[in-house]
Design a protein around this motif. Structure first.
Motif, PDB file in Angstrom:
ATOM      1  N   THR A   1       0.851  -1.187   0.000  1.00 43.76           N
ATOM      2  CA  THR A   1       0.000   0.000   0.000  1.00 43.76           C
ATOM      3  C   THR A   1       0.889   1.240   0.000  1.00 43.76           C
ATOM      4  N   ASP A   2       0.275   2.392  -0.266  1.00 42.54           N
ATOM      5  CA  ASP A   2       1.042   3.646  -0.210  1.00 42.54           C
ATOM      6  C   ASP A   2       1.643   3.848   1.174  1.00 42.54           C
ATOM      7  N   GLU A   3       0.919   3.459   2.214  1.00 43.07           N
ATOM      8  CA  GLU A   3       1.425   3.594   3.588  1.00 43.07           C
ATOM      9  C   GLU A   3       2.683   2.751   3.787  1.00 43.07           C
ATOM     10  N   GLN A   4       2.664   1.517   3.264  1.00 39.06           N
ATOM     11  CA  GLN A   4       3.826   0.639   3.401  1.00 39.06           C
ATOM     12  C   GLN A   4       5.004   1.153   2.570  1.00 39.06           C
TER      13      GLN A   4
ATOM     14  N   CYS B   1       3.269   9.124   5.060  1.00 32.71           N
ATOM     15  CA  CYS B   1       2.412   8.848   3.913  1.00 32.71           C
ATOM     16  C   CYS B   1       1.990  10.151   3.237  1.00 32.71           C
TER      17      CYS B   1
ATOM     18  N   LYS C   1       1.002  -0.957  -9.822  1.00 28.33           N
ATOM     19  CA  LYS C   1      -0.325  -1.391  -9.370  1.00 28.33           C
ATOM     20  C   LYS C   1      -1.160  -1.921 -10.527  1.00 28.33           C
TER      21      LYS C   1
END
Length: 165
Positions: free
Chosen positions: A27-30, A39, A60
């Protein structure tokens, strides 16, 4: 590669790494955590630097296509060939001594995976929601006519009727 500096992520190596993380399903957070930034910083970079945004999008898109293909394959059903191999010992024909071993195919079977109705339902509800979704938006037009014998009575008249009954 030092973490947290946007310039380093605009290099060919940095953009490939971002694309790879996105392709691997992060994910973008990861991804932001891997970079070493918040983020919100990654979101800012995506807005300011199209190269970063495009690298993440490319990664993606690949995974999305793979999942779509797998879902469609499961919805329609498919066949595959299953082979069974067994280890077979090799012997010297002159001495009768074991010289090694090899894998030998002992059975080949064509198997069929039946279409999955859950995958079909999921596909149809998302691809053709107007036809297949469970919830329908229904509009009603016109007027509602009711026969109310008390419609012309005043509040005072209604109170008198209540008190006399």
């Amino acid at each position: 590669m030092a973490k947290g500096k946007y310039e380093q992520w605009l290099t060919e190596e940095g953009l490939l790494q971002l694309e790879a993380w996105a392709r691997n399903g992060l994910t973008d957070e990861q991804i932001a955590a891997n970079i070493g930034c918040a983020c919100s910083t990654l979101y800012d970079w995506k807005g300011k630097y199209s190269e970063i945004s495009e690298a993440l999008k490319r990664g993606k898109d690949i995974v999305d296509i793979q999942v779509e293909n797998a879902l469609l394959k499961r919805a329609l059903g498919y066949t595959y060939i299953e082979t069974t191999q067994e280890r077979v010992d090799d012997y010297d024909p002159h001495t009768g001594l074991k010289t090694g071993s090899h894998m030998e195919v002992t059975k080949t079977v064509t198997k069929e995976v039946q279409p999955d109705t859950t995958a079909q339902i999921f596909w149809l509800k998302n691809r053709k929601p107007d036809t297949w979704r469970d919830k329908r938006d229904v509009g009603i037009e016109g007027t509602l006519n009711t026969n109310n014998p008390f419609a012309d009575l005043s509040t005072e008249d209604l109170k008198k009727l209540i008190n006399h009954d």
